[in-house]
Design a protein around this motif. Structure first.
Motif, PDB file in Angstrom:
ATOM      1  N   GLY A  62     -24.738 -10.617  53.745  1.00  0.00           N
ATOM      2  CA  GLY A  62     -25.633 -11.643  53.989  1.00  0.00           C
ATOM      3  C   GLY A  62     -25.374 -12.802  52.977  1.00  0.00           C
ATOM      4  N   ILE A  63     -24.310 -12.763  52.059  1.00  0.00           N
ATOM      5  CA  ILE A  63     -24.367 -13.769  51.288  1.00  0.00           C
ATOM      6  C   ILE A  63     -23.333 -14.891  51.956  1.00  0.00           C
ATOM      7  CG2 ILE A  63     -22.915 -14.474  49.113  1.00  0.00           C
ATOM      8  CD1 ILE A  63     -25.381 -12.753  48.770  1.00  0.00           C
ATOM      9  N   THR A  64     -24.029 -16.256  52.178  1.00  0.00           N
ATOM     10  CA  THR A  64     -23.429 -17.139  52.809  1.00  0.00           C
ATOM     11  C   THR A  64     -23.253 -18.448  52.245  1.00  0.00           C
ATOM     12  OG1 THR A  64     -25.682 -17.528  54.220  1.00  0.00           O
ATOM     13  CG2 THR A  64     -23.752 -15.936  55.057  1.00  0.00           C
ATOM     14  N   PHE A  65     -22.527 -19.428  52.706  1.00  0.00           N
ATOM     15  CA  PHE A  65     -22.332 -20.693  51.939  1.00  0.00           C
ATOM     16  C   PHE A  65     -22.633 -21.880  52.976  1.00  0.00           C
ATOM     17  CE2 PHE A  65     -20.093 -17.322  49.706  1.00  0.00           C
ATOM     18  CZ  PHE A  65     -20.321 -17.648  48.305  1.00  0.00           C
ATOM     19  N   GLU A  66     -22.886 -23.029  52.443  1.00  0.00           N
ATOM     20  CA  GLU A  66     -22.828 -23.984  53.530  1.00  0.00           C
ATOM     21  C   GLU A  66     -21.453 -24.257  54.053  1.00  0.00           C
ATOM     22  OE1 GLU A  66     -24.715 -27.216  51.783  1.00  0.00           O
ATOM     23  OE2 GLU A  66     -26.879 -26.132  51.467  1.00  0.00           O
ATOM     24  N   THR A  67     -21.371 -24.874  55.299  1.00  0.00           N
ATOM     25  CA  THR A  67     -19.943 -24.965  55.650  1.00  0.00           C
ATOM     26  C   THR A  67     -19.006 -25.827  54.814  1.00  0.00           C
ATOM     27  OG1 THR A  67     -21.219 -25.037  57.864  1.00  0.00           O
ATOM     28  CG2 THR A  67     -18.774 -25.739  57.858  1.00  0.00           C
ATOM     29  N   ASN A  68     -17.844 -25.320  54.671  1.00  0.00           N
ATOM     30  CA  ASN A  68     -16.833 -25.880  53.840  1.00  0.00           C
ATOM     31  C   ASN A  68     -17.132 -26.258  52.473  1.00  0.00           C
ATOM     32  OD1 ASN A  68     -14.745 -25.686  55.907  1.00  0.00           O
ATOM     33  ND2 ASN A  68     -15.741 -27.455  56.734  1.00  0.00           N
ATOM     34  N   LYS A  92     -21.808 -24.136  47.923  1.00  0.00           N
ATOM     35  CA  LYS A  92     -23.171 -24.178  47.742  1.00  0.00           C
ATOM     36  C   LYS A  92     -23.843 -22.735  48.379  1.00  0.00           C
ATOM     37  CE  LYS A  92     -27.131 -26.839  47.702  1.00  0.00           C
ATOM     38  NZ  LYS A  92     -28.057 -28.285  48.086  1.00  0.00           N
ATOM     39  N   LEU A  93     -24.620 -21.851  47.650  1.00  0.00           N
ATOM     40  CA  LEU A  93     -25.256 -20.849  48.291  1.00  0.00           C
ATOM     41  C   LEU A  93     -26.345 -21.348  49.175  1.00  0.00           C
ATOM     42  CD1 LEU A  93     -25.165 -18.577  44.977  1.00  0.00           C
ATOM     43  CD2 LEU A  93     -24.009 -18.110  47.293  1.00  0.00           C
ATOM     44  N   THR A  94     -26.530 -20.617  50.443  1.00  0.00           N
ATOM     45  CA  THR A  94     -27.794 -20.782  50.998  1.00  0.00           C
ATOM     46  C   THR A  94     -29.068 -20.321  50.472  1.00  0.00           C
ATOM     47  OG1 THR A  94     -27.465 -18.740  52.257  1.00  0.00           O
ATOM     48  CG2 THR A  94     -26.254 -20.910  53.165  1.00  0.00           C
ATOM     49  N   SER A  95     -30.215 -20.494  50.667  1.00  0.00           N
ATOM     50  CA  SER A  95     -31.473 -19.883  50.283  1.00  0.00           C
ATOM     51  C   SER A  95     -31.641 -18.292  50.387  1.00  0.00           C
ATOM     52  CB  SER A  95     -32.688 -20.886  50.807  1.00  0.00           C
ATOM     53  OG  SER A  95     -32.656 -20.518  52.227  1.00  0.00           O
ATOM     54  N   SER A  96     -30.976 -17.887  51.767  1.00  0.00           N
ATOM     55  CA  SER A  96     -31.371 -16.492  51.825  1.00  0.00           C
ATOM     56  C   SER A  96     -30.185 -15.757  50.994  1.00  0.00           C
ATOM     57  CB  SER A  96     -30.876 -16.300  53.601  1.00  0.00           C
ATOM     58  OG  SER A  96     -29.493 -16.760  53.679  1.00  0.00           O
TER      59      SER A  96
END
Length: 368
Positions: free
Chosen positions: A260-266, A269-273
């Motif tokens: 569930g750890i994701t980042f904005e494309t390229n 920066k971590l997403t809020s989730s």
């Protein structure tokens, strides 16, 4: 009585005089039959009826069960009937089922008979015999434990011709055994046991001996070098820090991929989730201040290898910084990007590439 009749009757007395068996009690009946003969027309009607005749019947029977019996019978013509009536003789067997208990007992049964018909003196044109299967209904009255009377009617259909016969019988019977013998027949078949007087033997004097105390059993526990509750032989992480929670193979539960750890494309920066997941991970790590963790970041193979390596390093640093903000000691966290060098899934599919873009936490032992 003719020689042929004697040959047919003698087996009945032989059976009655046989040694007692589980099929007791046995019985013998003597009776008078009135036999009505007719040519079958419909289900119940006759196209032609003959004068009825009389005959005597003797039967031997066996009680098979408390309500079931078997009879074998022999019939001879009555000596006093008119010459213009057919003479009836023959053999038969029937099975009776009694519908109730008590002194007055209705019963139903099936009968199989072979009757010889002699109408020479009467001038009647009849076949020489009638073989048929019949249905019997009757009523029995017990005068005593041994003496009983019966009246019954048997409707018999010829099996090889169009004749049918109805026989009405009154009979008197004598039972050679008791009905109580039926229930106890299996027990009576077992030879009686001879009980001898017991021989009293004085028991020998018993000298009590002290019961020896068992020697203590020394249990040698397998070694567990890092004291995490998993023996060294099965411990896949033998250098776990003291007091740390481990799984069934002795490794830290934090040595896992952070689903569930994701980042904005390229971007790193971590997403809020993702931050919500890292908040939970940080709270689980805080009780273990001596735990050293390597934060690993991985990418798929899209783009250049150099770009992917740099992007993964930035993402690993981003996770490390966030955990430090949540209270994890900076000296205990190492960020390392591996780019596309360690894929776990097939990069040829969209699903595989998505799974390869991952962040993992790995517990560092003293050997790392």
């Amino acid at each position: 009585m003719t020689a042929k009749s004697l040959i047919l009757v003698l087996p009945l007395f032989t059976l009655l005089n046989a040694e007692a068996s589980p099929l007791t009690p046995k019985h013998l009946t003597l009776g008078v039959n009135e036999t009505d003969l007719g040519v079958r027309d419909g289900l119940l009607d006759n196209s032609d009826d003959y004068r009825h005749s009389f005959d005597y019947a003797i039967a031997a029977g066996w009680t098979l069960a408390p309500k079931l019996e078997l009879d074998v019978s022999y019939e001879i013509p009555a000596l006093t009937q008119d010459e213009n009536r057919p003479s009836v003789s023959g053999l038969g067997a029937s099975v009776h089922y009694f519908l109730s208990e008590g002194r007055l007992q209705p019963f139903a049964g099936l009968a199989l008979k072979h009757l010889s018909l002699d109408a020479a003196d009467s001038g009647i044109d009849l076949p020489g015999s009638l073989s048929g299967l019949g249905l019997k209904l009757g009523l029995q009255f017990d005068f005593s434990e041994h003496l009983f009377g019966r009246m019954d009617a048997t409707r018999m259909e010829g099996m090889s011709d169009d004749l049918r016969a109805t026989q009405y019988q009154l009979s008197l019977g004598y039972r050679f055994g008791s009905m109580q013998d039926v229930a106890s027949a299996p027990e009576r078949a077992v030879p009686p046991t001879i009980v001898e007087a017991p021989v009293v033997v004085e028991p020998p004097e018993v000298i009590e001996k002290p019961i020896p105390m068992p020697e203590p059993v020394v249990v040698v526990m397998p070694p567990d070098h890092d004291q995490d509750g998993v023996i060294t032989a099965q411990d896949q992480c033998p250098d776990t820090p003291p007091g740390m929670m481990v799984n069934t193979v002795g490794c830290s539960p934090f040595d896992l991929a952070l689903s569930g750890i994701t980042f904005e494309t390229n971007s790193a920066k971590l997403t809020s989730s993702s931050t919500a997941i890292l908040d939970r991970i940080a709270s689980d790590l805080l009780p273990f201040p001596d735990l050293k963790i390597e934060v690993q970041a991985h990418t798929d193979d899209r783009g250049s290898a150099q770009y992917n390596l740099r992007l993964s390093q930035l993402r690993a640093e981003s996770v490390r910084v966030y955990l430090i903000k949540k209270g994890i000691l900076s000296d205990n966290l190492i960020a390392r990007g591996y780019g596309e060098t360690l894929p776990k899934y097939d990069n040829e599919t969209a699903t595989g590439r998505a799974k390869n873009r991952r962040v993992e936490l790995h517990f560092l032992t003293s050997e790392n």
